[in-house]
Scaffold this motif. Structure first.
Motif, PDB file in Angstrom:
ATOM      1  N   GLY A 166       0.612  -1.233   0.130  1.00  0.00           N
ATOM      2  CA  GLY A 166       0.215  -0.343  -0.119  1.00  0.00           C
ATOM      3  C   GLY A 166       0.790   1.160  -0.434  1.00  0.00           C
ATOM      4  N   HIS A 167       1.964   1.245   0.116  1.00  0.00           N
ATOM      5  CA  HIS A 167       2.986   1.956  -0.049  1.00  0.00           C
ATOM      6  C   HIS A 167       3.837   2.647  -1.586  1.00  0.00           C
ATOM      7  CE1 HIS A 167       2.254   1.851   4.230  1.00  0.00           C
ATOM      8  NE2 HIS A 167       2.398   3.420   4.330  1.00  0.00           N
ATOM      9  N   PHE A 168       4.159   3.359  -2.021  1.00  0.00           N
ATOM     10  CA  PHE A 168       5.738   3.768  -2.881  1.00  0.00           C
ATOM     11  C   PHE A 168       6.456   4.289  -2.389  1.00  0.00           C
ATOM     12  CE2 PHE A 168       2.750   6.996  -3.436  1.00  0.00           C
ATOM     13  CZ  PHE A 168       3.607   8.253  -3.835  1.00  0.00           C
ATOM     14  N   LEU A 169       7.624   4.472  -3.334  1.00  0.00           N
ATOM     15  CA  LEU A 169       8.600   5.311  -3.244  1.00  0.00           C
ATOM     16  C   LEU A 169       8.683   6.419  -4.098  1.00  0.00           C
ATOM     17  CD1 LEU A 169      11.086   1.877  -2.869  1.00  0.00           C
ATOM     18  CD2 LEU A 169      10.487   3.363  -1.421  1.00  0.00           C
ATOM     19  N   GLN A 170       9.123   7.286  -4.160  1.00  0.00           N
ATOM     20  CA  GLN A 170       9.365   8.994  -4.644  1.00  0.00           C
ATOM     21  C   GLN A 170      10.781   9.601  -4.267  1.00  0.00           C
ATOM     22  OE1 GLN A 170       6.649  12.444  -4.137  1.00  0.00           O
ATOM     23  NE2 GLN A 170       6.375  11.641  -6.197  1.00  0.00           N
ATOM     24  N   ARG A 171      11.821   9.832  -5.535  1.00  0.00           N
ATOM     25  CA  ARG A 171      12.854  10.194  -5.480  1.00  0.00           C
ATOM     26  C   ARG A 171      11.843  11.832  -4.311  1.00  0.00           C
ATOM     27  NH1 ARG A 171      16.958   9.470  -8.010  1.00  0.00           N
ATOM     28  NH2 ARG A 171      18.327  10.432  -6.879  1.00  0.00           N
ATOM     29  N   GLU A 172      12.899  11.981  -3.401  1.00  0.00           N
ATOM     30  CA  GLU A 172      12.588  13.893  -2.983  1.00  0.00           C
ATOM     31  C   GLU A 172      13.265  14.507  -3.906  1.00  0.00           C
ATOM     32  OE1 GLU A 172      14.094  15.302   1.495  1.00  0.00           O
ATOM     33  OE2 GLU A 172      14.582  13.537   1.194  1.00  0.00           O
TER      34      GLU A 172
END
Length: 376
Positions: A166-172
């Motif tokens: 239920g989560h995702f990763l995103q470049r900060e």
């Protein structure tokens, strides 16, 4: 009752509805003093998983108190549960964007693809284990459909594990966060105003929402492109009503980071003279009507959320006038939870922020908390 309002904290929406001459039923998690003072009926819904709606209790309350067909306006708390939106819409029409629209815009891969197709800068995302190139820079882990920033965590450098379910990763991307408010009717959209946001971090929630000030001018170098991008997204997605687009502006450029297809905390800032009541504009826009133009708010406003660093018992005395979302006297607020909001106004955004800091200190002292500086 003219409509039902459902939001984790319904007070800004209820206040705007009352300003528009409407009598709303309010369903939220707090039923605080300010919401109940403005609503025709004010009901506290049971919580699930700490800070979310218990869907069955929400549907039971709506069914028991609102006649079938009474229109519903949604605020926060449903972006991560489009299925609950569909349960609401099966009995009571939602005046706003549909569950399918929310489902697409809160899908990080779909939003990334949309921004790519529209040539709008958007930080790279993945729902899988990142490769070494993705993890070479700072990476954030976010809940899909999350709101309020409390769900965002910064990953350890080089972490190649997949995100939690239920989560995702995103470049900060580094910079200041701005929210752009739009009013849309499904085919066209108008720019309403912009606000600058800040965080109220703690040891485990570094990106927890802290507050905002507005209207503000967007950074000159990118303002035109950001507003054009926001309007393009609204038109491309057929958005209706009041919606907001979050962007981060840094030294290296700007990025769209989130689309919020519902009414938001910007009501607290922009719902003021000489603008007509924003709830009225929202309802008209959902029916296809847009004004030919919109005035600029005469006053700048700032609003900050106040959280409890320790367990707090609300005193049995009058709240300071600057506080809103006020719990009743004797309410116990657990450490880490939201206590109230504090508002201020001024002739400029900077003046409003200065007044806000003094008022936050005033409320903290009334609660018996130590003085701290605003994290703006």
């Amino acid at each position: 009752m003219d409509l039902a309002i459902i939001s984790l904290c319904a007070r800004p929406l209820v206040a705007s509805a009352a300003r528009a001459g409407l009598s709303p039923l309010s369903l939220d998690l707090f039923a605080n003093l300010d919401t109940c003072a403005k609503a025709a009926r004010c009901v506290r819904v049971h919580r699930a998983n700490g800070h979310a709606f218990d869907g069955d209790d929400l549907i039971a309350a709506l069914t028991g108190l609102a006649p079938a067909g009474l229109p519903v306006v949604l605020g926060s708390g449903l972006e991560d549960d489009p299925a609950l939106m569909e349960r609401i819409a099966a009995r009571n029409p939602i005046l706003g964007n549909t569950a399918d629209t929310v489902r697409v815009l809160k899908d990080p891969l779909a939003l990334a693809a949309l921004c790519g197709a529209l040539s709008i800068p958007f930080p790279a995302v993945t729902i899988e284990a990142p490769d070494s190139g993705f993890a070479a820079g700072p990476v954030l882990e976010k809940k899909i459909g999350g709101a309020g920033g409390g769900h965002i965590r910064r990953r350890d450098f080089g972490d190649l594990t997949p995100p939690a379910p239920g989560h995702f990763l995103q470049r900060e991307v580094a910079g200041e966060t701005y929210s752009i408010q739009l009013l849309a009717n499904g085919t066209e959209a108008l720019f309403v105003g912009a606000c600058r946001q800040w965080h109220y971090p703690d040891d485990v929630q570094p990106f927890r929402y802290g507050g905002m000030v507005g209207p503000v001018a967007l950074p000159t170098a990118h303002a035109g492109r950001m507003i054009a991008a926001a309007l393009t997204v609204a038109r491309a997605c057929g958005l209706v009503g009041l919606v907001s687009i979050d962007v981060v502006v840094g030294r290296e450029g700007w990025w769209l980071v989130e689309v919020t297809p519902r009414l938001s905390a910007m009501l607290d800032i922009l719902d003021t003279d000489p603008l007509p009541p924003l709830m009225g504009l929202h309802l008209a826009a959902c029916g296809g009507k847009l004004p030919s133009s919109l005035a600029v708010p005469a006053e700048h406003r700032a609003s900050a959320l106040l959280y409890a660093e320790e367990d707090v018992l609300i005193p049995d005395s009058d709240w300071p006038a600057a506080a809103v979302d006020r719990p009743a006297p004797g309410t116990a607020v657990r450490a880490g939870a939201h206590i109230c909001a504090v508002r201020a106004g001024g002739p400029t955004a900077e003046a409003a922020e200065r007044v806000l800091e003094d008022r936050v200190h005033e409320v903290r002292e009334w609660l018996g908390l130590e003085r701290i500086a605003l994290a703006v």
